[in-house]
Design a protein around this motif. Structure first.
Motif, PDB file in Angstrom:
ATOM      1  N   GLN A   1       0.877  -1.276  -0.043  1.00 22.09           N
ATOM      2  CA  GLN A   1       0.185  -0.052   0.105  1.00 22.09           C
ATOM      3  C   GLN A   1       0.926   1.376  -0.141  1.00 22.09           C
ATOM      4  OE1 GLN A   1      -2.990  -1.850   3.325  1.00 22.09           O
ATOM      5  NE2 GLN A   1      -3.568   0.132   2.602  1.00 22.09           N
ATOM      6  N   ILE A   2       2.008   1.060   0.426  1.00 18.34           N
ATOM      7  CA  ILE A   2       2.923   2.307   0.257  1.00 18.34           C
ATOM      8  C   ILE A   2       4.289   2.198  -0.379  1.00 18.34           C
ATOM      9  CG2 ILE A   2       4.110   4.102   1.623  1.00 18.34           C
ATOM     10  CD1 ILE A   2       2.443   3.415   4.063  1.00 18.34           C
ATOM     11  N   VAL A   3       4.390   2.870  -1.353  1.00 18.75           N
ATOM     12  CA  VAL A   3       5.648   2.819  -2.273  1.00 18.75           C
ATOM     13  C   VAL A   3       6.537   3.960  -2.340  1.00 18.75           C
ATOM     14  CG1 VAL A   3       6.473   2.479  -4.643  1.00 18.75           C
ATOM     15  CG2 VAL A   3       4.435   1.009  -3.799  1.00 18.75           C
ATOM     16  N   ILE A   4       7.629   3.752  -1.914  1.00 17.15           N
ATOM     17  CA  ILE A   4       8.790   4.953  -2.106  1.00 17.15           C
ATOM     18  C   ILE A   4       9.517   4.720  -3.283  1.00 17.15           C
ATOM     19  CG2 ILE A   4      10.967   5.730  -0.867  1.00 17.15           C
ATOM     20  CD1 ILE A   4       8.013   3.917   1.062  1.00 17.15           C
ATOM     21  N   VAL A   5       9.975   5.912  -3.846  1.00 11.74           N
ATOM     22  CA  VAL A   5      10.566   5.688  -5.222  1.00 11.74           C
ATOM     23  C   VAL A   5      11.824   6.491  -5.227  1.00 11.74           C
ATOM     24  CG1 VAL A   5       8.602   5.132  -6.636  1.00 11.74           C
ATOM     25  CG2 VAL A   5       8.997   7.408  -6.265  1.00 11.74           C
ATOM     26  N   SER A   6      12.705   6.044  -5.861  1.00 13.57           N
ATOM     27  CA  SER A   6      13.948   6.754  -6.076  1.00 13.57           C
ATOM     28  C   SER A   6      14.079   7.410  -7.439  1.00 13.57           C
ATOM     29  CB  SER A   6      15.373   5.776  -6.335  1.00 13.57           C
ATOM     30  OG  SER A   6      15.511   5.114  -5.007  1.00 13.57           O
ATOM     31  N   ALA A   7      14.895   8.409  -7.685  1.00 10.60           N
ATOM     32  CA  ALA A   7      15.138   8.988  -9.108  1.00 10.60           C
ATOM     33  C   ALA A   7      15.362   8.063  -9.995  1.00 10.60           C
ATOM     34  CB  ALA A   7      16.063  10.197  -8.720  1.00 10.60           C
ATOM     35  N   PRO A   8      15.196   8.213 -11.333  1.00 15.94           N
ATOM     36  CA  PRO A   8      15.677   7.290 -12.355  1.00 15.94           C
ATOM     37  C   PRO A   8      16.923   6.932 -12.415  1.00 15.94           C
ATOM     38  CG  PRO A   8      13.943   8.694 -13.187  1.00 15.94           C
ATOM     39  CD  PRO A   8      14.283   9.258 -11.834  1.00 15.94           C
ATOM     40  N   GLY A   9      17.404   5.689 -12.294  1.00 13.85           N
ATOM     41  CA  GLY A   9      18.819   5.536 -12.352  1.00 13.85           C
ATOM     42  C   GLY A   9      19.277   5.340 -13.901  1.00 13.85           C
ATOM     43  N   LYS A  10      20.595   4.581 -13.827  1.00 15.30           N
ATOM     44  CA  LYS A  10      21.199   4.206 -15.172  1.00 15.30           C
ATOM     45  C   LYS A  10      20.495   3.369 -16.105  1.00 15.30           C
ATOM     46  CE  LYS A  10      25.929   5.693 -14.329  1.00 15.30           C
ATOM     47  NZ  LYS A  10      27.455   5.284 -14.426  1.00 15.30           N
ATOM     48  N   ARG A  11      20.354   3.555 -17.350  1.00 15.09           N
ATOM     49  CA  ARG A  11      19.602   2.505 -18.113  1.00 15.09           C
ATOM     50  C   ARG A  11      20.705   1.402 -18.577  1.00 15.09           C
ATOM     51  NH1 ARG A  11      16.836   7.215 -21.470  1.00 15.09           N
ATOM     52  NH2 ARG A  11      18.948   8.109 -20.888  1.00 15.09           N
ATOM     53  N   ASP A  12      21.864   1.957 -18.676  1.00 19.61           N
ATOM     54  CA  ASP A  12      23.084   0.976 -19.037  1.00 19.61           C
ATOM     55  C   ASP A  12      24.442   1.797 -18.714  1.00 19.61           C
ATOM     56  OD1 ASP A  12      24.037   3.234 -20.981  1.00 19.61           O
ATOM     57  OD2 ASP A  12      22.260   2.633 -22.161  1.00 19.61           O
ATOM     58  N   LYS A  13      25.455   1.292 -18.674  1.00 18.19           N
ATOM     59  CA  LYS A  13      26.755   1.612 -17.992  1.00 18.19           C
ATOM     60  C   LYS A  13      27.091   2.975 -18.565  1.00 18.19           C
ATOM     61  CE  LYS A  13      29.768  -0.969 -21.243  1.00 18.19           C
ATOM     62  NZ  LYS A  13      30.567   0.136 -21.506  1.00 18.19           N
TER      63      LYS A  13
END
Length: 434
Positions: A31-43
């Motif tokens: 019921q509660i979701v904490i999210v980060s900022a978008p990270g790397k899609r590849d190296k």
């Protein structure tokens, strides 16, 4: 009720966020979701948070951050397109953030906007309530969580609602945006878990749990099935970085179990982190190492004859910005290990001169390129031949020991090696003990 935190790799693009949706909808207790900022899609990709720091750096020079911020805006609009969300309302939010950064609202405000924008976007995608961490989570000047935070959240959280919350930041006691250290979204998740009295806290990342050794070093590295809060803290203290070590504090009093899981392999059991476990069959949890340490060694005959000398010396180190991570004491000597990045050579030289003068030291020296290796497990103290195996394993690889600390912690054995031998030491110990 279950609290979930999804890291940067889990929200890096629309494909990953669709996995997040499938995971949270698979269990109504989430019921509660904490999210980060978008990270790397590849190296070769850039993290959104790093680009936001770059935006702030431009603003502090009196320059506009528009060129860099355009890359950030393009990243979010690309995700919106992939999720089928109307872009126009979000474009206005992006422009407001850009203007605030250009207006000089500072590094912590800029860095926090990655999580803020991520949460706004994912809340719209899932149709859940967006709950901003500011002003409910209050962060003390030393970076710890203000106790009022938990009461603030209890007042606003409703049991029949579902929430998306941005990680990594809150506000200071004056209401200004303040961030935790990098990786601090783990802390946000732990705070929400405690405030909501969750039955468990799921920490979703890009690996299937906490490994007993860095899998980049050992091909057959095993995932730890169950470990204690204390074992996690000890491993994190010597370099293991799957889970933020400070995130233990909010959940430990309530003994809320943490389950580290893989967004890309949700069926995997992951690692359960609990208050206590039996150690008879698996006395050791893992081995890890952290380099980048320097060593300061002080010697003086009858050094501790005068009461308060140890505290006075440590206070002087703090004056010069040195905060030791590990300590060793002899009859007439002290050895402190500290992170090399804490001070320049000129600062260290000035510090040594002053310490030698004020405390009439017989000798004082600083040397660099040290690593701290930890063997961690609830059964460390009962492992009768542990020291023999550790010393033997290093000797076979011709790795010299700088120190060995056994007994200061019931959960770990610490040893020092030259930084160049860090990986060799970890591999040798893993092969000998696991």
């Amino acid at each position: 009720m279950i609290v979930c935190k999804f890291g940067g790799s889990s929200v890096a693009d629309a494909k990953q966020i669709k996995k997040v949706k499938a995971i949270v909808e698979a269990d109504p207790k989430r019921q509660i979701v904490i999210v980060s900022a978008p990270g790397k899609r590849d190296k070769d990709d850039e993290k959104v948070t790093d680009m936001l720091y770059a935006c702030n750096a431009l603003a502090q020079q009196g320059l506009t951050c528009k060129p860099v911020f355009k890359k950030i805006a393009d990243r979010y609009t690309s995700i919106l397109e992939g999720l089928g969300i109307e872009k126009k309302p979000f474009v206005a939010v992006l422009e407001e953030v850009r203007q605030m950064i250009d207006a000089g609202h500072g590094a912590e405000y800029a860095a926090s906007r990655g999580e803020y924008l991520s949460a706004r976007m994912i809340a719209a995608y899932l149709g859940w309530d967006f709950l901003d961490a500011d002003p409910y989570i209050v962060i003390n000047p030393d970076g710890t969580v203000h106790e009022q935070s938990y009461e603030n959240l209890r007042k606003v959280l409703k049991k029949d609602r579902k929430y998306i919350v941005p990680g990594f930041y809150g506000c200071d006691i004056e209401g200004k945006v303040k961030t935790f250290s990098r990786g601090g979204s783990d802390i946000t998740g732990a705070i929400l878990s405690s405030a909501a009295d969750a039955e468990s806290y799921e920490n979703w990342t890009d690996v299937s749990g906490v490994y007993s050794v860095d899998p980049r070093l050992v091909d057959d590295a095993k995932v730890i099935k169950t470990m204690t809060y204390r074992e996690l803290r000890e491993l994190a203290g010597v370099g293991a970085n799957v889970f933020h070590e400070e995130a233990i504090a909010p959940v430990i009093a309530a003994q809320i179990p943490i389950n580290v899981k893989n967004t890309n392999a949700p069926a995997d059991m992951g690692t359960m982190i609990v208050n206590e476990r039996t150690s008879e069959t698996t006395p050791l949890a893992g081995v890890s190492a952290k380099k980048g340490y320097s060593r300061i060694t002080l010697r003086k005959l009858m050094l501790f004859k005068q009461s308060g000398t140890r505290h006075a010396l440590l206070t002087m180190l703090h004056v010069f910005g040195i905060r030791p991570s590990f300590s060793l004491f002899g009859v007439d000597s002290i050895v402190w290990f500290f992170e090399t990045s804490q001070a320049s050579e000129s600062v260290l030289k000035a510090m040594c001169t002053r310490l030698a003068s004020e405390f009439s030291l017989d000798a004082i020296e600083v040397d660099h390129n040290h690593a701290i290796v930890g063997v961690v497990g609830e059964g460390v103290m009962d492992h009768r031949d542990l020291i023999a195996k550790v010393v033997g394993a290093l000797d076979r690889e011709s790795i010299s020991l700088n120190f060995l600390n056994f007994g200061a912690s019931e959960t770990s054995l610490l040893l020092g090696v030259h930084a160049d031998k860090t990986q060799d030491a970890v591999i040798a110990l893993y092969n000998a003990l696991f």
